[in-house]
Design a protein around this motif. Structure first.
Motif, PDB file in Angstrom:
ATOM      1  N   LEU A   1     -48.608  38.264 -29.476  1.00 12.45           N
ATOM      2  CA  LEU A   1     -49.344  37.449 -28.507  1.00 12.45           C
ATOM      3  C   LEU A   1     -50.212  36.446 -29.261  1.00 12.45           C
ATOM      4  N   ILE A   2     -50.133  35.192 -28.847  1.00 10.91           N
ATOM      5  CA  ILE A   2     -50.990  34.174 -29.462  1.00 10.91           C
ATOM      6  C   ILE A   2     -51.919  33.607 -28.391  1.00 10.91           C
ATOM      7  N   PRO A   3     -53.218  33.909 -28.472  1.00 10.43           N
ATOM      8  CA  PRO A   3     -54.161  33.288 -27.525  1.00 10.43           C
ATOM      9  C   PRO A   3     -54.057  31.767 -27.604  1.00 10.43           C
ATOM     10  N   GLN A   4     -54.025  31.123 -26.440  1.00 14.91           N
ATOM     11  CA  GLN A   4     -53.876  29.660 -26.431  1.00 14.91           C
ATOM     12  C   GLN A   4     -55.186  28.967 -26.798  1.00 14.91           C
ATOM     13  N   GLY A   5     -56.302  29.648 -26.599  1.00 12.49           N
ATOM     14  CA  GLY A   5     -57.593  29.111 -27.016  1.00 12.49           C
ATOM     15  C   GLY A   5     -57.963  29.613 -28.400  1.00 12.49           C
ATOM     16  N   ARG A   6     -59.227  29.479 -28.734  1.00  7.25           N
ATOM     17  CA  ARG A   6     -59.667  29.879 -30.072  1.00  7.25           C
ATOM     18  C   ARG A   6     -60.228  31.288 -30.136  1.00  7.25           C
ATOM     19  N   ALA A   7     -60.558  31.848 -28.997  1.00 12.68           N
ATOM     20  CA  ALA A   7     -61.264  33.132 -29.015  1.00 12.68           C
ATOM     21  C   ALA A   7     -60.311  34.270 -29.366  1.00 12.68           C
TER      22      ALA A   7
ATOM     23  N   GLY B   1     -49.518  43.730 -28.386  1.00 16.25           N
ATOM     24  CA  GLY B   1     -49.814  44.595 -27.256  1.00 16.25           C
ATOM     25  C   GLY B   1     -48.539  44.992 -26.571  1.00 16.25           C
ATOM     26  N   TYR B   2     -48.710  45.729 -25.489  1.00 18.11           N
ATOM     27  CA  TYR B   2     -47.558  46.220 -24.728  1.00 18.11           C
ATOM     28  C   TYR B   2     -47.491  45.527 -23.377  1.00 18.11           C
ATOM     29  N   LEU B   3     -46.254  45.177 -22.975  1.00 15.96           N
ATOM     30  CA  LEU B   3     -45.990  44.553 -21.679  1.00 15.96           C
ATOM     31  C   LEU B   3     -44.714  45.148 -21.096  1.00 15.96           C
ATOM     32  N   PRO B   4     -44.569  45.115 -19.762  1.00 19.71           N
ATOM     33  CA  PRO B   4     -43.295  45.537 -19.173  1.00 19.71           C
ATOM     34  C   PRO B   4     -42.166  44.702 -19.764  1.00 19.71           C
ATOM     35  N   THR B   5     -41.068  45.350 -20.108  1.00 16.33           N
ATOM     36  CA  THR B   5     -39.966  44.659 -20.768  1.00 16.33           C
ATOM     37  C   THR B   5     -39.495  43.458 -19.949  1.00 16.33           C
ATOM     38  N   ALA B   6     -39.502  43.615 -18.632  1.00 13.52           N
ATOM     39  CA  ALA B   6     -39.030  42.535 -17.758  1.00 13.52           C
ATOM     40  C   ALA B   6     -39.974  41.327 -17.774  1.00 13.52           C
ATOM     41  N   GLN B   7     -41.189  41.507 -18.271  1.00 12.97           N
ATOM     42  CA  GLN B   7     -42.169  40.417 -18.286  1.00 12.97           C
ATOM     43  C   GLN B   7     -42.586  40.078 -19.714  1.00 12.97           C
ATOM     44  N   ALA B   8     -41.706  40.363 -20.659  1.00 11.35           N
ATOM     45  CA  ALA B   8     -42.082  40.232 -22.065  1.00 11.35           C
ATOM     46  C   ALA B   8     -41.259  39.184 -22.812  1.00 11.35           C
ATOM     47  N   ALA B   9     -40.667  38.238 -22.068  1.00 11.30           N
ATOM     48  CA  ALA B   9     -39.838  37.225 -22.733  1.00 11.30           C
ATOM     49  C   ALA B   9     -40.709  36.309 -23.600  1.00 11.30           C
TER      50      ALA B   9
ATOM     51  N   ILE C   1     -46.561  34.829 -25.297  1.00 15.81           N
ATOM     52  CA  ILE C   1     -45.794  35.895 -25.950  1.00 15.81           C
ATOM     53  C   ILE C   1     -44.998  35.271 -27.087  1.00 15.81           C
ATOM     54  N   SER C   2     -45.127  35.878 -28.263  1.00 12.94           N
ATOM     55  CA  SER C   2     -44.641  35.255 -29.497  1.00 12.94           C
ATOM     56  C   SER C   2     -43.772  36.232 -30.281  1.00 12.94           C
TER      57      SER C   2
END
Lengths: 373, 119
Positions: free
Chosen positions: A292-298, A335-343, A361-362
């Protein structure tokens, strides 16, 4: 904190000006005066020396290697019998629910197996092996330190002590004299860089570490940079990214379970949780570990809840490791996400200080691995 | 210049107070990688959570040391959080506040008292 254990390199850490913190019952260096960011960069660019003596080293010995391997395969879903002499593999202990009890490295050292486990789990792991392995001896190695020398210049540095180090490939193991001391060396690590892990007799550890540090390209590196390096490399931290509630398939670790142990393999199953793990390898799991890459800086750290939409009521997952990636130059997480929502490429939202902030998601790793295969 | 026990420094500048954190604080925090500054024009009360800073290790809140209005924030610090490590009492300042009760400054430590605090 007087009950904290010390590694054989403790006095050296203090001399080097380390900031010491409690970690898994040990007093460990989290950073040296160089600081986490510079230590991280130094490891990626040159070579870093880590004290990982808190980790558990355990020797499994049977009538021969095959006997020890066969016994250990009852607890670990890895092709241990098929592991070549002087080769190492990643693996894990599983439980009856298909969860991961600890992750580890195991090496075929000819007439025995050397298992290296996490510090926080080592007492439980030793008890587990002692209770469940038949016909073998389980011997904790308590008189050796463990160093890791990591980075693109690690080969040059270690070869200056023993030329044979340069001939090792990724995941080779060897017994090499270093500084006149017999060391158990593997070409492996936890940074995504080329490098070595070196088991050295405790009494000789400081002298070897000082000799390595005397090389202009080697700096001491603390646990802080060890964590940011492994996170950028997409490597799991036990107790965070994997635990007894995560299965190998969920964690993206199917690759560690070789064909021989899978359905249809020559020694399929026969380890705890096989009835859950093997169908998941074939059919997939309901959730998966993602980058996961946060799109902001935090930075978004462990525990941050993840939502599919910015205003959804219910989270769909959470971050298990996160922070700032010094080489990436920004925040990163897993982190973990439902496989169907992890593209890959999908935006999800993390809740940070009451705000929902977007992450992409990266693919993992975040930084390319530089192993010498 | 005055100091809080939370390791902020407060430097009067005309009728404003410039706020940052001390070198002792940045050394303790380690490398700072993210700073979230308040909105210019925001009204804050003493002890409100006003700034979030994240080091490589953890997030920390910086509390407003005074009641007042935020009149300027250090955008360069938001762009380059390492300024807080490199120059904590100079280029690494956080915000300027127009205090509504300047006498609140009186309760804070002078440099000698702060140095004694951090030993």
């Amino acid at each position: 904190m007087s009950d904290l254990l010390q590694t054989p390199l403790h006095d050296m850490h203090l001399t080097l000006g380390a900031k010491m913190v409690p970690f898994a019952g040990y007093n460990m260096p989290v950073q040296y005066p160089m600081g986490v960011m510079k230590e991280h960069a130094h490891t990626r660019e040159k070579a870093g020396l880590f004290d990982v003596s808190h980790m558990g080293q355990v020797i499994i010995r049977g009538a021969d290697y095959a006997a020890a391997a066969t016994a250990l395969e009852r607890l670990i879903p890895v092709d241990i019998l098929g592991l070549g002499e002087n080769r190492q593999r990643y693996g894990f202990f599983t439980n009856d629910a298909g969860g991961i009890m600890d992750d580890l490295m195991l090496a075929n050292r000819g007439d025995h197996i050397l298992v290296v486990v996490n510090a926080a789990c080592k007492a439980a792991d030793i008890a587990h092996m002692t209770a469940h392995l038949q016909g073998v001896t389980v011997t904790p190695v308590t008189d050796r330190a463990l160093l890791a020398l990591q980075g693109p210049l690690a080969e040059t540095v270690l070869a200056s002590l023993n030329l044979a180090a340069a001939d090792m490939r990724f995941m080779d193991v060897a017994t090499l004299p270093l500084n006149g001391v017999s060391c158990w060396v593997s070409r492996s690590g936890y940074t995504g860089e080329d490098g070595y892990e070196i088991s050295v007799p405790a009494a000789d550890a400081t002298e070897l570490a000082e000799q390595l540090l005397s090389h202009a390209d080697v700096a001491p590196i603390g646990l802080g940079a060890r964590d940011s390096l492994r996170l950028e490399a997409g490597l799991c931290l036990y107790g965070h990214d994997i635990d007894t509630g995560t299965t190998p398939t969920e964690a993206g670790l199917n690759w560690a379970i070789q064909k021989a142990r899978r359905t249809g393999g020559t020694r399929a199953g026969g380890f705890p949780g096989a009835d859950i793990i093997l169908p998941e390898i074939a059919g997939g799991a309901a959730r998966k570990r993602v980058g996961l890459i946060p799109q902001g800086r935090a930075p978004m750290r462990e525990g941050v809840l993840l939502f599919a939409q910015v205003d959804d009521d219910s989270p769909i997952g959470q971050i298990t490791s996160g922070g700032f990636g010094p080489t990436v130059g920004g925040p990163i997480a897993m982190g973990y996400l439902p496989t169907a929502q992890a593209a890959t490429g999908t935006t999800v939202y993390g809740e940070l200080r009451g705000k929902r902030l977007p992450l992409t998601i990266s693919p993992l790793p975040f930084t390319p691995a530089n192993f010498k295969r | 210049m005055k100091f809080t026990e939370e390791h902020e420094w407060l430097r009067p500048e005309d009728d404003l107070i410039v706020v940052g954190i001390t070198e002792h604080a940045t050394t303790q925090l380690g490398d700072i990688v993210f700073v979230e500054l308040p909105e210019v024009g925001a009204t804050v009360l003493k002890d409100d959570e006003t700034v979030v800073i994240e080091s490589v290790k953890a997030a920390s809140d910086i509390l407003a040391p005074l009641d007042g209005e935020i009149v300027e924030v250090n955008e360069a610090l938001a762009e380059n959080p390492a300024l807080a490590n490199d120059d904590p009492v100079g280029d690494g300042w956080f915000f300027k506040i127009k205090p509504s009760d300047p006498s609140q400054m009186d309760s804070y430590l002078d440099e000698a008292a702060y140095q004694a605090l951090i030993g």
